[in-house]
Design a protein around this motif. Sequence first.
Motif, PDB file in Angstrom:
ATOM      1  N   LEU A   3      32.122  -5.698 -32.118  1.00 32.00           N
ATOM      2  CA  LEU A   3      31.418  -4.842 -33.052  1.00 32.00           C
ATOM      3  C   LEU A   3      29.952  -4.658 -32.677  1.00 32.00           C
ATOM      4  N   ILE A   4      29.479  -3.450 -32.897  1.00 34.18           N
ATOM      5  CA  ILE A   4      28.065  -3.133 -32.729  1.00 34.18           C
ATOM      6  C   ILE A   4      27.406  -3.359 -34.078  1.00 34.18           C
ATOM      7  N   SER A   5      26.331  -4.122 -34.091  1.00 28.37           N
ATOM      8  CA  SER A   5      25.623  -4.349 -35.347  1.00 28.37           C
ATOM      9  C   SER A   5      24.300  -3.584 -35.335  1.00 28.37           C
ATOM     10  N   ILE A   6      23.852  -3.237 -36.533  1.00 28.75           N
ATOM     11  CA  ILE A   6      22.565  -2.558 -36.703  1.00 28.75           C
ATOM     12  C   ILE A   6      21.650  -3.527 -37.428  1.00 28.75           C
ATOM     13  N   LYS A   7      20.479  -3.767 -36.841  1.00 29.75           N
ATOM     14  CA  LYS A   7      19.525  -4.669 -37.496  1.00 29.75           C
ATOM     15  C   LYS A   7      18.157  -4.020 -37.553  1.00 29.75           C
ATOM     16  N   LYS A   8      17.455  -4.296 -38.646  1.00 26.59           N
ATOM     17  CA  LYS A   8      16.111  -3.757 -38.807  1.00 26.59           C
ATOM     18  C   LYS A   8      15.179  -4.471 -37.838  1.00 26.59           C
ATOM     19  N   ALA A   9      14.352  -3.704 -37.153  1.00 31.35           N
ATOM     20  CA  ALA A   9      13.420  -4.267 -36.175  1.00 31.35           C
ATOM     21  C   ALA A   9      12.112  -4.667 -36.858  1.00 31.35           C
ATOM     22  N   SER A  10      11.445  -5.642 -36.262  1.00 34.19           N
ATOM     23  CA  SER A  10      10.140  -6.083 -36.749  1.00 34.19           C
ATOM     24  C   SER A  10       9.198  -6.208 -35.549  1.00 34.19           C
ATOM     25  N   LEU A  11       7.980  -6.635 -35.832  1.00 32.86           N
ATOM     26  CA  LEU A  11       6.980  -6.781 -34.778  1.00 32.86           C
ATOM     27  C   LEU A  11       7.456  -7.707 -33.658  1.00 32.86           C
ATOM     28  N   SER A  12       8.291  -8.671 -33.993  1.00 30.51           N
ATOM     29  CA  SER A  12       8.801  -9.586 -32.969  1.00 30.51           C
ATOM     30  C   SER A  12       9.737  -8.887 -31.977  1.00 30.51           C
ATOM     31  N   ASP A  13      10.162  -7.662 -32.303  1.00 22.15           N
ATOM     32  CA  ASP A  13      11.037  -6.884 -31.421  1.00 22.15           C
ATOM     33  C   ASP A  13      10.264  -5.891 -30.555  1.00 22.15           C
ATOM     34  N   LEU A  14       8.936  -6.011 -30.538  1.00 24.96           N
ATOM     35  CA  LEU A  14       8.089  -5.047 -29.826  1.00 24.96           C
ATOM     36  C   LEU A  14       8.514  -4.864 -28.365  1.00 24.96           C
ATOM     37  N   ASP A  15       8.652  -5.952 -27.628  1.00 29.10           N
ATOM     38  CA  ASP A  15       9.023  -5.847 -26.206  1.00 29.10           C
ATOM     39  C   ASP A  15      10.376  -5.167 -26.032  1.00 29.10           C
TER      40      ASP A  15
END
Length: 173
Positions: A3-15
């Motif tokens: 399954l492909i999941s969708i997650k909300k991004a945050s500043l920690s996902d910048l890179d």
Amino acid sequence: MTLISIKKASLSDLDTLQKIGKQTFMETFELVNTPENIANYLEQSFNTTQLTTELNNPDSQFYLAVLEQEVIGYLKINFGKAQTELINERALEIHRIYVLQQFHGKKVGQLFIDEVLKVVQQKPVEYIWLGVWEENHRAIAFYTKNGFTPFDKHIFTLGNDVQTDLLMKRQIH
């Protein structure tokens, strides 16, 4: 199939956002634009300062599509004054939906549209709108299938190349 999941991004996902943003934009547009125009756009849109500002904007949200711990696409939505064109305060703009080419046709874009529809249930939104390059027939067909209809056009300038985007919207209320 995993399954492909969708997650909300945050500043920690910048890179991660920088990497997926650059890679998907290049895959989508490098064959129809000059290397200089692509390089300039990538620098302007995906530099650390720009993405940090966007991630910290309370009227913008990013979402990542993840398959087996690999990010395969992303979505950016804008509300209120964060919209690239303030057509309506009570609208939501899908600013970007990009998916790695190898995952086209795997329903990732549909998962992102479904996520947007969940978001608008929590917000007072009259309609969802987006801009799509008039030559991106695959994307236009996808948005049309999802209930979006053209309502206007605007100019998108990529370096020294002036392009036309169709503006499409889907009524919510």
